[in-house]
Design a protein around this motif. Structure first.
Motif, PDB file in Angstrom:
ATOM      1  N   GLU A  81       0.835  -1.203   0.000  1.00 41.97           N
ATOM      2  CA  GLU A  81       0.000   0.000   0.000  1.00 41.97           C
ATOM      3  C   GLU A  81       0.868   1.250   0.000  1.00 41.97           C
ATOM      4  O   GLU A  81       0.606   2.213  -0.740  1.00 41.97           O
ATOM      5  N   ARG A  85       0.915   4.330  -2.737  1.00 45.21           N
ATOM      6  CA  ARG A  85       0.711   5.708  -2.274  1.00 45.21           C
ATOM      7  C   ARG A  85       1.894   6.592  -2.645  1.00 45.21           C
ATOM      8  O   ARG A  85       1.742   7.809  -2.809  1.00 45.21           O
ATOM      9  N   GLN A 105      -8.602  -4.140   0.476  1.00 43.23           N
ATOM     10  CA  GLN A 105      -8.022  -2.836   0.769  1.00 43.23           C
ATOM     11  C   GLN A 105      -6.948  -2.481  -0.254  1.00 43.23           C
ATOM     12  O   GLN A 105      -6.895  -1.342  -0.759  1.00 43.23           O
ATOM     13  N   GLN A 108      -8.536  -1.644  -3.570  1.00 41.44           N
ATOM     14  CA  GLN A 108      -9.078  -0.287  -3.563  1.00 41.44           C
ATOM     15  C   GLN A 108      -7.973   0.750  -3.744  1.00 41.44           C
ATOM     16  O   GLN A 108      -8.136   1.732  -4.483  1.00 41.44           O
ATOM     17  N   THR A 109      -6.844   0.536  -3.081  1.00 37.05           N
ATOM     18  CA  THR A 109      -5.720   1.468  -3.221  1.00 37.05           C
ATOM     19  C   THR A 109      -5.199   1.497  -4.648  1.00 37.05           C
ATOM     20  O   THR A 109      -4.878   2.561  -5.186  1.00 37.05           O
ATOM     21  N   SER A 111      -6.928   0.959  -7.299  1.00 37.90           N
ATOM     22  CA  SER A 111      -7.917   1.695  -8.081  1.00 37.90           C
ATOM     23  C   SER A 111      -7.789   3.194  -7.855  1.00 37.90           C
ATOM     24  O   SER A 111      -7.859   3.989  -8.797  1.00 37.90           O
ATOM     25  N   GLN A 112      -7.580   3.579  -6.613  1.00 40.25           N
ATOM     26  CA  GLN A 112      -7.477   5.005  -6.281  1.00 40.25           C
ATOM     27  C   GLN A 112      -6.229   5.654  -6.869  1.00 40.25           C
ATOM     28  O   GLN A 112      -6.267   6.804  -7.313  1.00 40.25           O
ATOM     29  N   THR A 113      -5.122   4.918  -6.849  1.00 43.15           N
ATOM     30  CA  THR A 113      -3.848   5.489  -7.296  1.00 43.15           C
ATOM     31  C   THR A 113      -3.579   5.264  -8.777  1.00 43.15           C
ATOM     32  O   THR A 113      -2.698   5.916  -9.356  1.00 43.15           O
ATOM     33  N   GLY A 114      -4.302   4.326  -9.392  1.00 43.90           N
ATOM     34  CA  GLY A 114      -4.051   4.001 -10.786  1.00 43.90           C
ATOM     35  C   GLY A 114      -2.777   3.207 -11.009  1.00 43.90           C
ATOM     36  O   GLY A 114      -2.267   3.145 -12.137  1.00 43.90           O
TER      37      GLY A 114
END
Length: 330
Positions: A81, A85, A105, A108-109, A111-114
């Motif tokens: 993660e 990030r 989790q 999802q990370t 997906s959020q960060t690409g």
């Protein structure tokens, strides 16, 4: 443009990935370690010609495209993660996480960060396993009626983290995950599982790790569906790693020795009694090559993070079944 990599930790498996990264055209720029100044870490970096050594955080801060995370299992989720990030893609050693909640989790990370997140099952890219996939998916064996996957060895190092439940130890996470993964690859997701295990602390299964585990995966097609079993262990015979795969269909069957390994010179694939010649190849290098192409936008991911979440759900269910002695629905 050269694809720049960092490595977290001087794990034994990293010695397989570093040459694979180079074979795939990548560059290993930095090694991150808990104790970067230790003689062991410095010797590892020198042996594998890694030019920079620093802390895990130094790897997060470095100018890199991706990071390989082969840390002990309990450190997969937090550091993978952190890598995403920090704006880098991450190839994480199996198992991706300690449970499905952690896998979701990480999904999802990503997906959020690409950023690309991939679980490092290199065997999926090895020529012998591609031949198994072709035989099964191409219909050569007919409808699949039986799958048996076996992987285990005798682990004699009492100080290995794989004996530690707090660090994600146990045979299922370490070796049993492979036959489970191939079953899912060939047959899809099971509907339920049942399992039994030997534990490091008899009478206290919640506290120990699974020394060996046998499981049944139920695909729900009563009377017609495949019968699927997996077996794994740390306390088997001392002759070395035992890995076998048997797939039986309505028109034929295949057997693979040295199954689930990613870069072996000798293996034996037998289809309907015929020994087939499949040139050996480096599954690690092919996995890295695919990962890099996905990260560069040149290919679609064969195994997106959702696949790792599905894998974690099956492992969760098998361990729960073994602990509680009951069938567990998925």
């Amino acid at each position: 443009m050269t694809f720049r990599w960092g490595i977290l930790g001087a794990a034994r498996i990293a010695a397989a990935l570093i040459p694979a990264i180079r074979e795939a055209g990548g560059e290993v720029v930095m090694l991150g370690a808990r104790e970067p100044g230790s003689a062991r870490v410095r010797a590892f970096a020198q042996e594998w010609q890694v030019p920079q050594v620093g802390s895990y955080q130094d790897v997060m801060d470095a100018d890199l495209d991706a990071v390989y995370n082969p840390l002990p299992n309990h450190l997969h989720r937090p550091w993978s993660e952190a890598v995403m990030r920090a704006g880098k893609h991450v190839l994480t050693e199996k198992p991706l996480s300690l449970n499905a909640a952690e896998a979701r989790q990480l999904e999802q990370t990503a997906s959020q960060t690409g950023k690309v997140l991939q679980e490092a099952f290199a065997y999926r890219f090895a020529p012998q396993h591609l031949a198994v996939l072709e035989a099964v998916r191409g219909g050569e064996l007919g409808e699949i009626r039986l799958y048996q996957g076996v992987l285990g060895f005798q682990m004699t190092n009492n100080g290995d983290f794989r004996w530690n439940p707090e660090m994600g130890g146990g045979a299922l996470y370490d070796v049993g995950c492979y036959p489970v993964n191939l079953a899912r690859l060939l047959l899809g997701e099971p509907q339920a599982v049942m399992a039994q295990a030997r534990w490091t602390q008899s009478g206290s299964t919640q506290a120990g790790v699974d020394v060996a585990l046998s499981g049944l995966l139920d695909y729900g097609q009563t009377g017609t569906g495949p019968l699927v079993s997996i077996d794994c262990g740390f306390d088997w015979s001392p002759q070395g790693m035992l890995g076998r795969c048997l797939v039986v269909g309505t028109r034929g069957h295949l057997e693979l020795e040295n199954a689930y390994l990613s870069n072996v010179a000798t293996f034996r694939l037998t289809v309907n009694g015929e020994v087939r010649s499949v040139a050996p190849g480096n599954g690690y290098a092919e996995m890295v090559r695919h990962f890099q192409r996905v990260a560069l936008g040149q290919e679609s991911a064969l195994y997106p993070p959702s696949d790792a979440t599905g894998q974690a759900q099956v492992l969760d269910a098998l361990l729960l079944s073994a602990r509680e002695g009951r069938r567990v629905e998925l």
